[in-house]
Design an enzyme around this catalytic site. Structure first.
Site, PDB file in Angstrom:
ATOM      1  N   SER A 170       0.838  -1.194   0.000  1.00  0.00           N
ATOM      2  CA  SER A 170       0.000   0.000   0.000  1.00  0.00           C
ATOM      3  C   SER A 170       0.871   1.241   0.000  1.00  0.00           C
ATOM      4  CB  SER A 170      -0.898   0.016   1.241  1.00  0.00           C
ATOM      5  OG  SER A 170      -1.505   1.278   1.429  1.00  0.00           O
TER       6      SER A 170
ATOM      7  N   TYR B 160      -2.116  -0.638   9.645  1.00  0.00           N
ATOM      8  CA  TYR B 160      -2.170  -1.102   8.257  1.00  0.00           C
ATOM      9  C   TYR B 160      -0.875  -0.781   7.524  1.00  0.00           C
ATOM     10  CZ  TYR B 160      -4.007  -1.747   3.513  1.00  0.00           C
ATOM     11  OH  TYR B 160      -4.205  -2.165   2.211  1.00  0.00           O
TER      12      TYR B 160
END
Length: 250
Positions: free
Chosen positions: A145, A158
Site C-alpha cells: 500500500s 495497516y
C-alpha cells in the site's frame, strides 16, 4: 500434464483481486482464486475467466487463519490435478486482506492482531506452504500500500504491516533466487471499488487532489500491472516495490 501457466490469487472474488484474476486470464493464464465469504461472487469470476477461454477454480480461504492453510493446500493440490492436469502452479499473488482506520490512541490489540494475521503472518506462512507447489522460474507478487511510504492519520497498523510485507518480499527474492523465482511488491493507493477503502464524495475528492494524475483509482488500474509482472517481459524485475498510485503525495 498442463502446459498453461497457473496463478493463485488470494482474495479474488471482488475488487482488486477480481480484476487481477481477469487480467491474468486475458494474458492466457489459468487461475485459482480464493474467497473468504463471497462464494457467489467468486463463481461469477470463475465464469468470466472461463468465458475468456481459460480454466479457473474458486476455493475458500481465510487468509488470517493459519490453522486452515494445510487443508487449503490439500484442496489446491486436488484442484491442480483435477482441473489443470498438473501438480504445480507458477504465480502466487498475495492480495487478500482488509483495511483498518483507527487512531493510535484508540487501536485495540484485537484490531492490531487482525491486521498482523491477514497482512503479514498470513502472507508469510501461506507463501511458505505454497513453495513446494510453486514451479521454479515462477513469481510471487505481494500487495502492499502507499501507506507504507506515506503516513496518513489512522493507518498506523495497516501501513506498518504492509511495510513489513515489503521487507519480507526482498528476503523472498534473495532466498528464492536460486530457484529462479522472482518476488516483487505492487503498492496501490486508495482504490475505490476495491472492497476495503471507505467510499464517499469527500474521500474521492481528497484522493484526487493529492494524486498527480488528478483522479481516483479503480481496480482496473491495478490488475494489469500484476498481470504484467507474470509475463516474460518482467522476468528481470526482482525484489522491487512498484507503486501504483497515479502519483500520490509526490
Amino acid at each position: 500434464m498442463s502446459t498453461s501457466k497457473i496463478a493463485l490469487v488470494t482474495g479474488g472474488s471482488r475488487g482488486l483481486g477480481k480484476d487481477m484474476a481477469l487480467k491474468l486470464a486475458q494474458q492466457g493464464i489459468d487461475v485459482i482464486l480464493t474467497y473468504h465469504s463471497q462464494q457467489a461472487e467468486a463463481a461469477t469470476v470463475v465464469a468470466a475467466i472461463e468465458a475468456l477461454g481459460r480454466r479457473a477454480v474458486a476455493l475458500r480461504l481465510n487468509a488470517a487463519d493459519l490453522s486452515t492453510f494445510g487443508t487449503f493446500f490439500a484442496q489446491v493440490t486436488t484442484a491442480l490435478a483435477d482441473t489443470f492436469g498438473t501438480d504445480r502452479f507458477d504465480f502466487l499473488i498475495n492480495n487478500a486482506g482488509t483495511s483498518l482506520s483507527a487512531p493510535i490512541a484508540e487501536t485495540t490489540e484485537a484490531q492490531f492482531d487482525e491486521m498482523l494475521n491477514v497482512h503479514l503472518k498470513g502472507v508469510y506462512f501461506l507463501t511458505q506452504k505454497a513453495l513446494p507447489l510453486l514451479n521454479d522460474g515462477g513469481r510471487i507478487i505481494n500487495i502492499s500500500s502507499v501507506s507504507a511510504r506515506s503516513s496518513y492519520s489512522g493507518f498506523s497498523v495497516y501501513g506498518s504491516v504492509k511495510g513489513a510485507v515489503e521487507v519480507f518480499t526482498r528476503y523472498l527474492a534473495v532466498e528464492l533466487g536460486p530457484r529462479g523465482i522472482a518476488a516483487n511488491v505492487v503498492a496501490p493507493g486508495a482504490v475505490f471499488g476495491g472492497g476495503a477503502m471507505p467510499d464517499s464524495p469527500e474521500m474521492r475528492a481528497w484522493v484526487a487532489q493529492i494524486t498527480a494524475l488528478g483522479r481516483t483509482a479503480e481496480p482496473d488500474d491495478i490488475g494489469g500491472i500484476v498481470a504484467f509482472l507474470c509475463t516474460d517481459a518482467a522476468r528481470w524485475l526482482n525484489g522491487q516495490r512498484i507503486e501504483a498510485t497515479g502519483g500520490v503525495m509526490l
